[in-house]
Design a protein around this motif. Structure first.
Motif, PDB file in Angstrom:
ATOM      1  N   GLU A   7       0.852  -1.180   0.000  1.00  6.11           N
ATOM      2  CA  GLU A   7       0.000   0.000   0.000  1.00  6.11           C
ATOM      3  C   GLU A   7       0.892   1.237   0.000  1.00  6.11           C
ATOM      4  O   GLU A   7       1.772   1.378   0.849  1.00  6.11           O
ATOM      5  CB  GLU A   7      -0.902  -0.010   1.236  1.00  6.11           C
ATOM      6  N   VAL A   8       0.703   2.086  -1.002  1.00  6.59           N
ATOM      7  CA  VAL A   8       1.519   3.294  -1.106  1.00  6.59           C
ATOM      8  C   VAL A   8       0.618   4.508  -0.989  1.00  6.59           C
ATOM      9  O   VAL A   8      -0.277   4.706  -1.806  1.00  6.59           O
ATOM     10  CB  VAL A   8       2.270   3.333  -2.455  1.00  6.59           C
ATOM     11  N   ASN A   9       0.836   5.299   0.006  1.00  3.52           N
ATOM     12  CA  ASN A   9       0.032   6.504   0.253  1.00  3.52           C
ATOM     13  C   ASN A   9      -1.464   6.185   0.179  1.00  3.52           C
ATOM     14  O   ASN A   9      -2.235   6.906  -0.444  1.00  3.52           O
ATOM     15  CB  ASN A   9       0.392   7.612  -0.733  1.00  3.52           C
ATOM     16  N   GLY A  10      -1.832   5.034   0.758  1.00  4.47           N
ATOM     17  CA  GLY A  10      -3.239   4.663   0.804  1.00  4.47           C
ATOM     18  C   GLY A  10      -3.755   3.982  -0.443  1.00  4.47           C
ATOM     19  O   GLY A  10      -4.940   3.627  -0.522  1.00  4.47           O
ATOM     20  N   ARG A  11      -2.878   3.758  -1.428  1.00  8.01           N
ATOM     21  CA  ARG A  11      -3.289   3.171  -2.697  1.00  8.01           C
ATOM     22  C   ARG A  11      -2.654   1.781  -2.812  1.00  8.01           C
ATOM     23  O   ARG A  11      -1.489   1.597  -2.470  1.00  8.01           O
ATOM     24  CB  ARG A  11      -2.806   4.090  -3.819  1.00  8.01           C
ATOM     25  N   LYS A  12      -3.450   0.799  -3.305  1.00  4.21           N
ATOM     26  CA  LYS A  12      -2.895  -0.560  -3.468  1.00  4.21           C
ATOM     27  C   LYS A  12      -1.994  -0.603  -4.710  1.00  4.21           C
ATOM     28  O   LYS A  12      -2.370  -0.118  -5.780  1.00  4.21           O
ATOM     29  CB  LYS A  12      -4.035  -1.563  -3.648  1.00  4.21           C
ATOM     30  N   VAL A  13      -0.803  -1.177  -4.529  1.00  5.98           N
ATOM     31  CA  VAL A  13       0.144  -1.264  -5.652  1.00  5.98           C
ATOM     32  C   VAL A  13       0.694  -2.684  -5.715  1.00  5.98           C
ATOM     33  O   VAL A  13       1.045  -3.270  -4.692  1.00  5.98           O
ATOM     34  CB  VAL A  13       1.298  -0.246  -5.468  1.00  5.98           C
ATOM     35  N   GLU A  14       0.757  -3.231  -6.940  1.00  5.15           N
ATOM     36  CA  GLU A  14       1.369  -4.550  -7.136  1.00  5.15           C
ATOM     37  C   GLU A  14       2.887  -4.380  -7.245  1.00  5.15           C
ATOM     38  O   GLU A  14       3.360  -3.524  -7.994  1.00  5.15           O
ATOM     39  CB  GLU A  14       0.858  -5.180  -8.437  1.00  5.15           C
ATOM     40  N   ALA A  15       3.621  -5.196  -6.518  1.00  2.00           N
ATOM     41  CA  ALA A  15       5.083  -5.131  -6.626  1.00  2.00           C
ATOM     42  C   ALA A  15       5.617  -6.536  -6.832  1.00  2.00           C
ATOM     43  O   ALA A  15       4.979  -7.523  -6.458  1.00  2.00           O
ATOM     44  CB  ALA A  15       5.664  -4.510  -5.371  1.00  2.00           C
ATOM     45  N   LYS A  16       6.816  -6.586  -7.458  1.00  2.00           N
ATOM     46  CA  LYS A  16       7.429  -7.899  -7.651  1.00  2.00           C
ATOM     47  C   LYS A  16       8.142  -8.313  -6.379  1.00  2.00           C
ATOM     48  O   LYS A  16       8.793  -7.485  -5.729  1.00  2.00           O
ATOM     49  CB  LYS A  16       8.443  -7.839  -8.794  1.00  2.00           C
ATOM     50  N   LYS A  17       8.026  -9.585  -6.059  1.00  2.00           N
ATOM     51  CA  LYS A  17       8.695 -10.082  -4.865  1.00  2.00           C
ATOM     52  C   LYS A  17      10.216  -9.896  -5.029  1.00  2.00           C
ATOM     53  O   LYS A  17      10.772 -10.213  -6.069  1.00  2.00           O
ATOM     54  CB  LYS A  17       8.367 -11.568  -4.679  1.00  2.00           C
ATOM     55  N   GLY A  18      10.849  -9.371  -3.996  1.00  2.00           N
ATOM     56  CA  GLY A  18      12.302  -9.241  -4.046  1.00  2.00           C
ATOM     57  C   GLY A  18      12.788  -7.908  -4.568  1.00  2.00           C
ATOM     58  O   GLY A  18      13.949  -7.573  -4.408  1.00  2.00           O
ATOM     59  N   GLU A  19      11.923  -7.133  -5.207  1.00  2.00           N
ATOM     60  CA  GLU A  19      12.396  -5.839  -5.702  1.00  2.00           C
ATOM     61  C   GLU A  19      12.431  -4.826  -4.568  1.00  2.00           C
ATOM     62  O   GLU A  19      11.868  -5.045  -3.494  1.00  2.00           O
ATOM     63  CB  GLU A  19      11.531  -5.335  -6.867  1.00  2.00           C
ATOM     64  N   THR A  20      13.107  -3.721  -4.808  1.00  2.00           N
ATOM     65  CA  THR A  20      13.215  -2.718  -3.759  1.00  2.00           C
ATOM     66  C   THR A  20      11.964  -1.839  -3.752  1.00  2.00           C
ATOM     67  O   THR A  20      11.219  -1.779  -4.734  1.00  2.00           O
ATOM     68  CB  THR A  20      14.437  -1.810  -3.977  1.00  2.00           C
ATOM     69  N   ILE A  21      11.768  -1.169  -2.634  1.00  2.00           N
ATOM     70  CA  ILE A  21      10.624  -0.260  -2.536  1.00  2.00           C
ATOM     71  C   ILE A  21      10.718   0.792  -3.635  1.00  2.00           C
ATOM     72  O   ILE A  21       9.739   1.111  -4.307  1.00  2.00           O
ATOM     73  CB  ILE A  21      10.591   0.423  -1.148  1.00  2.00           C
ATOM     74  N   LEU A  22      11.943   1.307  -3.841  1.00  2.00           N
ATOM     75  CA  LEU A  22      12.126   2.368  -4.837  1.00  2.00           C
ATOM     76  C   LEU A  22      11.650   1.914  -6.210  1.00  2.00           C
ATOM     77  O   LEU A  22      10.919   2.632  -6.900  1.00  2.00           O
ATOM     78  CB  LEU A  22      13.600   2.783  -4.902  1.00  2.00           C
ATOM     79  N   SER A  23      12.048   0.713  -6.608  1.00  2.00           N
ATOM     80  CA  SER A  23      11.687   0.260  -7.944  1.00  2.00           C
ATOM     81  C   SER A  23      10.174   0.073  -8.057  1.00  2.00           C
ATOM     82  O   SER A  23       9.566   0.414  -9.074  1.00  2.00           O
ATOM     83  CB  SER A  23      12.493  -0.998  -8.299  1.00  2.00           C
ATOM     84  N   LYS A  73       2.947  -1.149   4.331  1.00  2.00           N
ATOM     85  CA  LYS A  73       2.254   0.131   4.161  1.00  2.00           C
ATOM     86  C   LYS A  73       3.287   1.255   4.122  1.00  2.00           C
ATOM     87  O   LYS A  73       4.005   1.482   5.102  1.00  2.00           O
ATOM     88  CB  LYS A  73       1.258   0.351   5.303  1.00  2.00           C
ATOM     89  N   ILE A  74       3.340   1.928   2.986  1.00  2.00           N
ATOM     90  CA  ILE A  74       4.402   2.901   2.756  1.00  2.00           C
ATOM     91  C   ILE A  74       3.816   4.296   2.576  1.00  2.00           C
ATOM     92  O   ILE A  74       2.801   4.465   1.911  1.00  2.00           O
ATOM     93  CB  ILE A  74       5.193   2.515   1.483  1.00  2.00           C
ATOM     94  N   LYS A  75       4.488   5.268   3.184  1.00  2.00           N
ATOM     95  CA  LYS A  75       4.125   6.661   2.909  1.00  2.00           C
ATOM     96  C   LYS A  75       5.350   7.348   2.313  1.00  2.00           C
ATOM     97  O   LYS A  75       6.424   7.347   2.916  1.00  2.00           O
ATOM     98  CB  LYS A  75       3.697   7.361   4.198  1.00  2.00           C
ATOM     99  N   SER A  76       5.172   7.896   1.136  1.00  2.00           N
ATOM    100  CA  SER A  76       6.327   8.491   0.471  1.00  2.00           C
ATOM    101  C   SER A  76       6.349  10.010   0.623  1.00  2.00           C
ATOM    102  O   SER A  76       7.301  10.661   0.227  1.00  2.00           O
ATOM    103  CB  SER A  76       6.335   8.135  -1.011  1.00  2.00           C
ATOM    104  N   ASN A  77       5.293  10.581   1.157  1.00  2.00           N
ATOM    105  CA  ASN A  77       5.297  12.042   1.314  1.00  2.00           C
ATOM    106  C   ASN A  77       4.668  12.501   2.625  1.00  2.00           C
ATOM    107  O   ASN A  77       4.021  13.538   2.686  1.00  2.00           O
ATOM    108  CB  ASN A  77       4.616  12.711   0.119  1.00  2.00           C
TER     109      ASN A  77
END
Lengths: 575, 160
Positions: A7-23, A73-77
């Motif tokens: 979850e990024v800033n309250g929004r669901k995001v698909e990420a690849k397993k093993g990748e970094t948060i930045l990517s 759960k990530i907040k980027s701002n």
């Protein structure tokens, strides 16, 4: 690959397993500022600009080096993140010179951009600034350590991409700086002048040695005939300096603009690329037939040459003795052309427009000239040419295209391909086939030699001869291949090496800030030029043929040997 | 001769990897009193580490020096107790009198200066050590006198 949901800033995001948060964030179009992050290399986590808030974690987390996890759960701002980033910038600025108005990177500085973006409007931290001497000794690259923010990108590129390690962090704590062994000048270090450090530097701490002023002076000197040559990779990149999209070809517009600012003649280095093919192709055939030293290695890329001289002196005999296209052009301009136009070579100022910083070093090599006359007087990078255009008020975008001058203006598109990694090999194979069998290749395009891959190998059948050809770009790849050859690998006969990753289109003199897509676009532009061209093989270049008939004689002949070939020597530097 | 001693040290580490860098640097400095350019390059070759990296690691630590020691090697303690007792003023004075910074050697090769963290003589702070001899409760004036004595001795030696 399995995926995780974060979850990024309250929004669901698909990420690849093993990748970094930045990517994951970047793919989800969430902007995260970075200073030390380098695509494709292991993260160093040095600058902390990319910090984000992760729920459940006591501290802010550097997103460049932290893997995603299911349900994160990530907040980027968030306020804490914004505050941290802003403080980092303010601390960096507290030890940074205030000369942005005069800085070479004015308008193109990551630190200044981030300060703007984060609303830094005042100097919050005041204290003693580090005073450091500039290093102006380099023939190609100059350093201003006071502007260095110690992100370490130059150090990593030098080590992990080029395998050179001319620079590293020295000292510790507040005294830390990037320097060479024993803090000597770059000119006596193992620096190969490739300029890849400039390309990644976020500030003005690294820049090319500029010759804009010298060239201006020559252009304004009525007694001088100023001759320009431009490299294949410049025309497909300079447009970016004038707001055009990457991959726009400004060949004719650049030629016309060069005339407008006072160049008396404009030649195309791709012409001498064709000439190089004739000489180098003949040299390879000669070596194969007479049992000479193999594999033969190309000698167009001056960073690579210095690399061999320093690190692999035992392999100097493998280098082709051909000068680079730039130096060949310089040599024939100050001999054949001067004679033809009845000019004193001393009257000619030979200016070379290159995507490269190492070319500045190359043109100053003492063996590159005769009778105290240098073959090439000044080398300008793509960036410096753009500066010259802006200074003189010429906008190439608005200028009607013109053709380059005879006799060295006509080129085959094979010569133009020299600008991309694999291009020299492709051009060489096209001509070798004709020179050895008298027949043209059925399909001129050699797909396996194209693209941005760092190592490409093909086996080419020419008549009853099978040639193993290898193409590498960036010197860490070159190092690996050389070590294989030294360990006894015998199936390769010809090696093309380009110092910069992807070749000259990604050279150290190119516009700063280009991403991988821009590099691909430049490459595509070169391939497009080749596809559209009518003259696609070097050996059919009529002016090259005439140059041999009227002046040089034959490839590898006596005159060629004097003008177009050179030799190399072991270089004693601290490695 | 210099290279011979570096070679000798490296023979003690025949199959060394980069993890042996610091012990080798220490051993070479032990032998030669400092790390010369040649030594740094040879150590780098031996361990397959670029000279810039060897230099980078060596400059990270205060213990390594890159100039030969002077005839008189002055160690000024900057540990906590000595600091409290005014060792900063002592150090400033030495730097002014010898015209060198810590880690450096004077041009006449007589004096070299080193800053150390603690010499274990906290009760005698501030402590200075010259060629192994300890000087206790040093003040800037007192140290200036000691240095002048060394100089006078050298002048007498030169005449005699």
């Amino acid at each position: 690959m399995s995926s995780v949901t974060i979850e990024v800033n309250g929004r669901k995001v698909e990420a690849k397993k093993g990748e970094t948060i930045l990517s994951a964030l970047r793919r989800a179009s969430v902007k995260v500022p970075t200073l030390c992050y380098l695509e494709g290399l292991a993260p160093s986590g040095a600058c902390r600009m990319c910090v984000v808030e992760v729920e459940g974690s006591a501290n802010l987390v550097p997103s460049c080096s932290f893997p995603v996890a299911e349900g994160m759960k990530i907040k980027s701002n968030s306020p804490a993140v914004m505050q941290a980033r802003r403080t980092i910038i303010e601390l960096l600025l507290s030890n940074h010179p205030d000369d942005c108005l005069y800085c070479i990177r004015g308008g193109n500085c990551t630190l200044a951009e981030l300060a703007q973006e984060h609303g830094v409007r005042a100097r919050r931290f005041r204290g003693a600034k580090n005073r450091r001497e500039k290093d102006m000794s380099g023939p190609s690259i100059q350093r201003d350590p006071e502007k260095c923010i110690l992100c370490g990108k130059c150090v990593r590129v030098c080590e992990e991409i080029q395998g050179v390690s001319a620079i590293d962090f020295v000292q510790r704590g507040s005294k830390s700086m990037v320097g060479t062994a024993f803090n000597k000048g770059l000119n006596v270090s193992s620096c190969i002048n490739c300029g890849q450090c400039i390309m990644v530097c976020p500030t003005g701490a690294l820049h090319e040695r500029s010759y804009v002023e010298e060239v201006m002076r020559s252009l304004n000197d009525p007694d001088k005939i100023v001759v320009a040559q431009h490299a294949p990779a410049v025309s497909v990149s300079i447009a970016e300096e004038f707001g055009m999209k990457p991959g726009t070809d400004f060949d004719g517009k650049m030629v016309a603009s060069l005339r407008r600012i006072g160049f008396d003649r404009v030649f195309d280095t791709s012409f001498t690329a064709d000439l190089t093919i004739m000489e180098e192709g003949s040299e390879l055939a000669h070596r194969v037939k007479t049992g000479g030293v193999l594999p033969m290695m190309t000698s167009c890329s001056p960073g690579w040459i210095k690399f061999v001289e320093q690190f692999y002196p035992e392999m100097l005999p493998n280098l082709s003795t051909c000068k680079s296209p730039q130096q060949m052009m310089g040599a024939i301009v100050k001999t054949f052309y001067a004679e033809r136009e009845k000019l004193d070579p001393k009257q000619i100022v030979s200016v070379s427009i290159m995507p490269c910083t190492a070319k500045k070093f190359e043109c100053a090599r003492p063996e590159m000239g005769r009778d105290y006359v240098q073959d090439v007087d000044y080398v300008l990078t793509t960036r410096e040419l753009a500066e010259l255009f802006r200074m003189t008020g010429v906008d190439p975008a608005t200028v009607e295209p013109e053709a380059a001058d005879t006799p060295f203006g006509e080129r085959s598109s094979a010569g133009k391909l020299f600008g991309a990694s694999g291009g020299v090999m492709e051009a060489a194979v096209r001509s070798a086939c004709f020179l050895l069998t008298g027949q043209e290749l059925a399909e001129l395009k050699i797909e396996d030699l194209r693209g941005l891959k760092g190592c490409k190998e093909v086996r080419v059948k020419i008549g009853d001869l099978e040639i193993g050809a290898a193409v590498v770009s960036n010197l860490l790849n070159a190092r690996k291949l050389l070590d294989e050859v030294k360990a006894g690998r015998k199936d390769i006969h010809f090696i093309e090496v380009m110092t910069c990753p992807g070749g000259c289109i990604n050279g150290g003199g190119q516009p700063i800030g280009a991403d991988i897509e821009a590099i691909k676009a430049r490459m595509k532009a070169l391939y497009q030029i080749d596809r559209d061209a009518t003259l696609r093989v070097s050996h059919k270049n009529k002016w090259v043929q005439r140059l041999y008939d009227e002046y040089l004689g034959k490839p590898l002949g006596e005159k060629s040997h004097k003008l177009l070939h050179t030799r190399y020597a072991k270089r004693d530097v601290m490695v | 001769m210099e290279n011979a001693s570096v070679e000798k040290v490296m023979q003690r580490y025949p199959k060394a990897g980069r993890d042996s860098l610091i012990p080798i640097l220490q051993a070479v400095q032990e032998e030669q009193g400092y790390l010369s350019e040649d030594a740094v390059v040879s150590i780098g070759r031996h361990l397959r580490i670029p000279a810039s990296k060897v230099f980078g690691v060596a400059t990270f630590y205060n213990q390594f020096r890159f100039q030969p020691r002077g005839k008189y090697h002055v160690m000024v303690c900057r540990g906590t107790a000595c600091h409290v007792k005014g060792s900063l003023r002592v150090l400033d004075m030495v730097m002014k009198v010898l015209k060198i910074e810590p880690g450096k050697t004077s041009r006449d090769k007589l004096f070299s200066l080193e800053v150390v963290a603690c010499m274990g003589g906290c009760g005698l702070a501030p402590v200075v050590n010259i060629n192994g001899q300890f000087y206790a409760k040093v003040t800037p004036m007192k140290l200036q006198r000691i240095i002048e004595e060394c100089r006078a001795k050298e002048r007498a030696n030169a005449k005699g």
